[in-house]
Design a protein around this motif. Structure first.
Motif, PDB file in Angstrom:
ATOM      1  N   LYS A  74       0.846  -1.195   0.000  1.00  0.00           N
ATOM      2  CA  LYS A  74       0.000   0.000   0.000  1.00  0.00           C
ATOM      3  C   LYS A  74       0.881   1.244   0.000  1.00  0.00           C
ATOM      4  O   LYS A  74       1.825   1.345   0.785  1.00  0.00           O
ATOM      5  N   VAL A  75       0.563   2.147  -0.881  1.00  0.00           N
ATOM      6  CA  VAL A  75       1.299   3.408  -0.971  1.00  0.00           C
ATOM      7  C   VAL A  75       0.304   4.558  -0.870  1.00  0.00           C
ATOM      8  O   VAL A  75      -0.741   4.529  -1.527  1.00  0.00           O
ATOM      9  N   VAL A  76       0.612   5.518  -0.035  1.00  0.00           N
ATOM     10  CA  VAL A  76      -0.161   6.755   0.033  1.00  0.00           C
ATOM     11  C   VAL A  76       0.660   7.832  -0.668  1.00  0.00           C
ATOM     12  O   VAL A  76       1.769   8.151  -0.221  1.00  0.00           O
ATOM     13  N   ALA A  77       0.118   8.326  -1.759  1.00  0.00           N
ATOM     14  CA  ALA A  77       0.893   9.239  -2.591  1.00  0.00           C
ATOM     15  C   ALA A  77       0.005  10.322  -3.162  1.00  0.00           C
ATOM     16  O   ALA A  77      -1.221  10.207  -3.206  1.00  0.00           O
ATOM     17  N   VAL A  78       0.661  11.378  -3.605  1.00  0.00           N
ATOM     18  CA  VAL A  78      -0.010  12.442  -4.340  1.00  0.00           C
ATOM     19  C   VAL A  78       0.330  12.255  -5.805  1.00  0.00           C
ATOM     20  O   VAL A  78       1.510  12.183  -6.173  1.00  0.00           O
ATOM     21  N   SER A  79      -0.689  12.173  -6.613  1.00  0.00           N
ATOM     22  CA  SER A  79      -0.499  12.015  -8.049  1.00  0.00           C
ATOM     23  C   SER A  79      -0.380  13.380  -8.719  1.00  0.00           C
ATOM     24  O   SER A  79      -1.019  14.347  -8.305  1.00  0.00           O
ATOM     25  N   THR A  80       0.417  13.435  -9.763  1.00  0.00           N
ATOM     26  CA  THR A  80       0.512  14.676 -10.535  1.00  0.00           C
ATOM     27  C   THR A  80      -0.797  14.985 -11.241  1.00  0.00           C
ATOM     28  O   THR A  80      -1.018  16.101 -11.695  1.00  0.00           O
ATOM     29  N   ASP A  81      -1.692  13.966 -11.319  1.00  0.00           N
ATOM     30  CA  ASP A  81      -2.999  14.176 -11.935  1.00  0.00           C
ATOM     31  C   ASP A  81      -3.972  14.860 -10.995  1.00  0.00           C
ATOM     32  O   ASP A  81      -5.059  15.263 -11.412  1.00  0.00           O
ATOM     33  N   SER A  82      -3.606  14.958  -9.703  1.00  0.00           N
ATOM     34  CA  SER A  82      -4.516  15.528  -8.703  1.00  0.00           C
ATOM     35  C   SER A  82      -4.428  17.050  -8.713  1.00  0.00           C
ATOM     36  O   SER A  82      -3.379  17.622  -8.445  1.00  0.00           O
ATOM     37  N   HIS A  83      -5.556  17.683  -8.975  1.00  0.00           N
ATOM     38  CA  HIS A  83      -5.568  19.145  -9.000  1.00  0.00           C
ATOM     39  C   HIS A  83      -5.346  19.741  -7.620  1.00  0.00           C
ATOM     40  O   HIS A  83      -4.780  20.832  -7.483  1.00  0.00           O
ATOM     41  N   TRP A  84      -5.831  19.016  -6.582  1.00  0.00           N
ATOM     42  CA  TRP A  84      -5.784  19.532  -5.228  1.00  0.00           C
ATOM     43  C   TRP A  84      -4.670  18.909  -4.395  1.00  0.00           C
ATOM     44  O   TRP A  84      -4.625  19.151  -3.182  1.00  0.00           O
ATOM     45  N   LYS A  85      -3.821  18.149  -5.013  1.00  0.00           N
ATOM     46  CA  LYS A  85      -2.682  17.513  -4.328  1.00  0.00           C
ATOM     47  C   LYS A  85      -3.155  16.717  -3.122  1.00  0.00           C
ATOM     48  O   LYS A  85      -2.586  16.803  -2.033  1.00  0.00           O
ATOM     49  N   THR A  86      -4.205  15.939  -3.318  1.00  0.00           N
ATOM     50  CA  THR A  86      -4.780  15.136  -2.243  1.00  0.00           C
ATOM     51  C   THR A  86      -4.085  13.782  -2.167  1.00  0.00           C
ATOM     52  O   THR A  86      -4.029  13.059  -3.177  1.00  0.00           O
TER      53      THR A  86
END
Length: 124
Positions: A97-109
């Motif tokens: 399991k990885v908790v990450a911010v995707s570059t596709d996320s507009h809100w950096k969630t």
């Protein structure tokens, strides 16, 4: 999207060792935590085995302390689980399991991403 690929599972005798790897790839902006969970049967819930945070701090489930070691290579976005002195009770499907911010996320969630799982069977 973020993709996870696990490897390293298999059959091992009691007292043996295995090392699991999980490589994250795709649209990664940043990674918060990387960890391993396991599910011992379809009827049981998935339990946390070990997690490593971005600052390198680690958390282990009590039954694996002193036997399992989690580590990561940030240059490869890869997390490892070195398992030693394996016991039949460690038999399970192990999930990354990885908790990450995707570059596709507009809100950096931060978002949770899961691997497909790999079997670890400890048996003589």
């Amino acid at each position: 999207q973020v993709h996870l690929v696990e490897s390293g599972g298999g059959l091992v005798q009691p007292g043996g060792s295995l090392r699991l790897s999980c490589a994250a790839s795709g649209s990664i902006d940043s990674i918060n935590t990387m960890g391993w969970f396991r599910q011992m049967s379809a009827e049981k819930s998935r339990e946390e085995v070990a997690t490593i945070s971005s600052d390198g701090s680690t958390v282990y489930e009590d039954s694996v302390k002193g036997r399992f070691t989690i580590s990561k290579d940030t240059t490869k976005n890869t997390v490892y689980l070195q398992m030693m002195n394996l016991e039949p009770e460690d038999t399970a499907v192990y999930y990354c399991k990885v908790v990450a911010v995707s570059t596709d996320s507009h809100w950096k969630t931060p978002t949770q991403y899961w691997g497909r799982g790999t079997w670890v069977t400890v048996s003589s």
